[in-house]
Write a protein that holds these residues in place. Structure first.
Motif, PDB file in Angstrom:
ATOM      1  N   ALA A  32       2.360  53.538  15.773  1.00  0.00           N
ATOM      2  CA  ALA A  32       2.315  53.830  17.207  1.00  0.00           C
ATOM      3  C   ALA A  32       3.054  55.139  17.441  1.00  0.00           C
ATOM      4  N   SER A  33       2.540  55.952  18.346  1.00  0.00           N
ATOM      5  CA  SER A  33       3.092  57.280  18.600  1.00  0.00           C
ATOM      6  C   SER A  33       4.296  57.287  19.537  1.00  0.00           C
ATOM      7  N   LYS A  34       4.464  56.238  20.319  1.00  0.00           N
ATOM      8  CA  LYS A  34       5.520  56.234  21.331  1.00  0.00           C
ATOM      9  C   LYS A  34       6.497  55.081  21.118  1.00  0.00           C
ATOM     10  N   CYS A  35       6.860  54.859  19.878  1.00  0.00           N
ATOM     11  CA  CYS A  35       7.716  53.740  19.485  1.00  0.00           C
ATOM     12  C   CYS A  35       9.030  54.298  18.931  1.00  0.00           C
ATOM     13  N   GLN A  45       5.087  59.982   5.210  1.00  0.00           N
ATOM     14  CA  GLN A  45       4.451  61.192   4.697  1.00  0.00           C
ATOM     15  C   GLN A  45       5.171  61.686   3.445  1.00  0.00           C
ATOM     16  N   GLU A  46       6.497  61.603   3.424  1.00  0.00           N
ATOM     17  CA  GLU A  46       7.260  62.021   2.238  1.00  0.00           C
ATOM     18  C   GLU A  46       6.905  61.156   1.028  1.00  0.00           C
ATOM     19  N   LEU A  47       6.793  59.845   1.232  1.00  0.00           N
ATOM     20  CA  LEU A  47       6.371  58.955   0.133  1.00  0.00           C
ATOM     21  C   LEU A  47       4.980  59.334  -0.342  1.00  0.00           C
ATOM     22  N   TYR A  48       4.097  59.601   0.609  1.00  0.00           N
ATOM     23  CA  TYR A  48       2.725  59.959   0.274  1.00  0.00           C
ATOM     24  C   TYR A  48       2.687  61.240  -0.556  1.00  0.00           C
ATOM     25  N   GLU A  49       3.435  62.230  -0.126  1.00  0.00           N
ATOM     26  CA  GLU A  49       3.462  63.497  -0.869  1.00  0.00           C
ATOM     27  C   GLU A  49       4.028  63.313  -2.273  1.00  0.00           C
ATOM     28  N   GLN A  50       5.035  62.464  -2.389  1.00  0.00           N
ATOM     29  CA  GLN A  50       5.681  62.284  -3.682  1.00  0.00           C
ATOM     30  C   GLN A  50       4.848  61.453  -4.652  1.00  0.00           C
ATOM     31  N   TYR A  51       4.127  60.453  -4.154  1.00  0.00           N
ATOM     32  CA  TYR A  51       3.492  59.491  -5.055  1.00  0.00           C
ATOM     33  C   TYR A  51       1.965  59.425  -4.979  1.00  0.00           C
ATOM     34  N   SER A  52       1.328  60.178  -4.099  1.00  0.00           N
ATOM     35  CA  SER A  52      -0.136  60.075  -4.019  1.00  0.00           C
ATOM     36  C   SER A  52      -0.786  60.507  -5.330  1.00  0.00           C
ATOM     37  N   GLY A  53      -0.194  61.461  -6.016  1.00  0.00           N
ATOM     38  CA  GLY A  53      -0.737  61.894  -7.305  1.00  0.00           C
ATOM     39  C   GLY A  53      -0.631  60.835  -8.382  1.00  0.00           C
ATOM     40  N   ASP A  54       0.254  59.846  -8.156  1.00  0.00           N
ATOM     41  CA  ASP A  54       0.427  58.745  -9.111  1.00  0.00           C
ATOM     42  C   ASP A  54      -0.403  57.526  -8.741  1.00  0.00           C
ATOM     43  N   GLY A  55      -1.117  57.606  -7.601  1.00  0.00           N
ATOM     44  CA  GLY A  55      -1.978  56.488  -7.223  1.00  0.00           C
ATOM     45  C   GLY A  55      -1.579  55.754  -5.957  1.00  0.00           C
ATOM     46  N   LEU A  56      -0.681  56.314  -5.144  1.00  0.00           N
ATOM     47  CA  LEU A  56      -0.313  55.681  -3.880  1.00  0.00           C
ATOM     48  C   LEU A  56      -1.211  56.195  -2.762  1.00  0.00           C
ATOM     49  N   GLU A  57      -1.681  55.290  -1.931  1.00  0.00           N
ATOM     50  CA  GLU A  57      -2.358  55.636  -0.683  1.00  0.00           C
ATOM     51  C   GLU A  57      -1.635  54.910   0.444  1.00  0.00           C
ATOM     52  N   ILE A  58      -1.359  55.623   1.493  1.00  0.00           N
ATOM     53  CA  ILE A  58      -0.799  55.022   2.699  1.00  0.00           C
ATOM     54  C   ILE A  58      -1.908  55.028   3.735  1.00  0.00           C
ATOM     55  N   LEU A  59      -2.131  53.880   4.351  1.00  0.00           N
ATOM     56  CA  LEU A  59      -3.198  53.739   5.342  1.00  0.00           C
ATOM     57  C   LEU A  59      -2.562  53.384   6.681  1.00  0.00           C
ATOM     58  N   GLY A  60      -2.699  54.278   7.659  1.00  0.00           N
ATOM     59  CA  GLY A  60      -2.123  54.066   8.979  1.00  0.00           C
ATOM     60  C   GLY A  60      -3.147  53.511   9.951  1.00  0.00           C
ATOM     61  N   PHE A  61      -2.759  52.438  10.620  1.00  0.00           N
ATOM     62  CA  PHE A  61      -3.628  51.783  11.598  1.00  0.00           C
ATOM     63  C   PHE A  61      -2.938  51.767  12.960  1.00  0.00           C
ATOM     64  N   PRO A  62      -3.260  52.720  13.839  1.00  0.00           N
ATOM     65  CA  PRO A  62      -2.660  52.721  15.170  1.00  0.00           C
ATOM     66  C   PRO A  62      -2.978  51.431  15.924  1.00  0.00           C
ATOM     67  N   CYS A  63      -1.985  50.971  16.686  1.00  0.00           N
ATOM     68  CA  CYS A  63      -2.137  49.727  17.443  1.00  0.00           C
ATOM     69  C   CYS A  63      -1.408  49.872  18.772  1.00  0.00           C
ATOM     70  N   ASN A  64      -2.042  49.416  19.839  1.00  0.00           N
ATOM     71  CA  ASN A  64      -1.462  49.521  21.180  1.00  0.00           C
ATOM     72  C   ASN A  64      -1.048  48.147  21.716  1.00  0.00           C
ATOM     73  N   GLN A  65      -0.845  47.163  20.841  1.00  0.00           N
ATOM     74  CA  GLN A  65      -0.547  45.806  21.297  1.00  0.00           C
ATOM     75  C   GLN A  65       0.924  45.573  21.638  1.00  0.00           C
ATOM     76  N   PHE A  66       1.793  46.505  21.325  1.00  0.00           N
ATOM     77  CA  PHE A  66       3.222  46.284  21.530  1.00  0.00           C
ATOM     78  C   PHE A  66       3.737  47.247  22.596  1.00  0.00           C
ATOM     79  N   MET A  67       3.833  46.762  23.822  1.00  0.00           N
ATOM     80  CA  MET A  67       4.328  47.530  24.977  1.00  0.00           C
ATOM     81  C   MET A  67       3.586  48.850  25.184  1.00  0.00           C
ATOM     82  N   ASN A  68       2.284  48.847  24.881  1.00  0.00           N
ATOM     83  CA  ASN A  68       1.430  50.026  25.120  1.00  0.00           C
ATOM     84  C   ASN A  68       2.019  51.304  24.525  1.00  0.00           C
ATOM     85  N   GLN A  69       2.512  51.206  23.285  1.00  0.00           N
ATOM     86  CA  GLN A  69       3.156  52.350  22.652  1.00  0.00           C
ATOM     87  C   GLN A  69       2.181  53.241  21.874  1.00  0.00           C
ATOM     88  N   GLU A  70       0.880  52.933  21.969  1.00  0.00           N
ATOM     89  CA  GLU A  70      -0.148  53.799  21.374  1.00  0.00           C
ATOM     90  C   GLU A  70      -1.299  53.923  22.361  1.00  0.00           C
TER      91      GLU A  70
END
Length: 165
Positions: A32-35, A45-70
């Motif tokens: 969420a962008s406003k949390c 993003q730092e984890l992604y940059e450090q480990y994506s070459g080793d096989g890490l993928e981070i998948l972000g799923f925006p959600c607005n269900q918690f106090m309309n923070q997205e």
């Protein structure tokens, strides 16, 4: 069953089969962008940059269900994440993570990895699910878990070789 059986719309609107991530270690996060936890995007993003070459993928799923923070559109969310936190890991279209309209992926994850006291629902933004190379959910992290504190668990999974198919 594994996460590979699901698909989701990317932030650009195309359907993405999660099977395309076979053999990768995944960290799936509802964002969420406003949390108060939004600055975790930098750590993710730092984890992604450090480990994506080793096989890490981070998948972000925006959600607005918690106090309309997205509240934004996909375009606004994508621009916010890129401009403010330099996010380059895959982001998906806004979804629900709880209730009757919950995305099937999150229904599966919360059932496979219940939270505190066995509760299945996602309690807040930035709940994190760590998935092994075989697509099996391994560990759930609370919203207040700093991405840096997940690093050792990620490194352990990255050290494991994918099962031969």
């Amino acid at each position: 069953m594994s996460v590979y059986e699901f698909q989701a719309a990317t932030i650009k609107g195309t359907q993405q089969p999660l099977s395309e991530y076979k053999g990768k270690v995944l960290l799936i996060v509802n964002t969420a962008s406003k949390c108060g936890f939004t600055p975790q995007l930098k750590g993710l993003q730092e984890l992604y940059e450090q480990y994506s070459g080793d096989g890490l993928e981070i998948l972000g799923f925006p959600c607005n269900q918690f106090m309309n923070q997205e509240p934004g559109t996909e375009e606004e969310i994508e621009a916010f994440c890129e401009l403010n936190y330099g996010v380059t890991f895959p982001m998906f279209a806004k979804i629900d993570v709880n209730g009757k309209n919950a995305h099937p992926l999150f229904s599966y994850l919360t059932e496979a990895l219940p939270g505190m006291l066995g509760s299945e629902g996602v309690k807040w933004n930035f709940t994190k699910f760590l998935i092994g190379r075989d697509g099996t959910p391994v560990k759930r992290f609370s919203p207040n878990t700093n991405p840096k504190d997940i690093e050792e668990s990620i490194k352990q999974l990255l050290a494991e070789q994918p099962a031969s198919r």
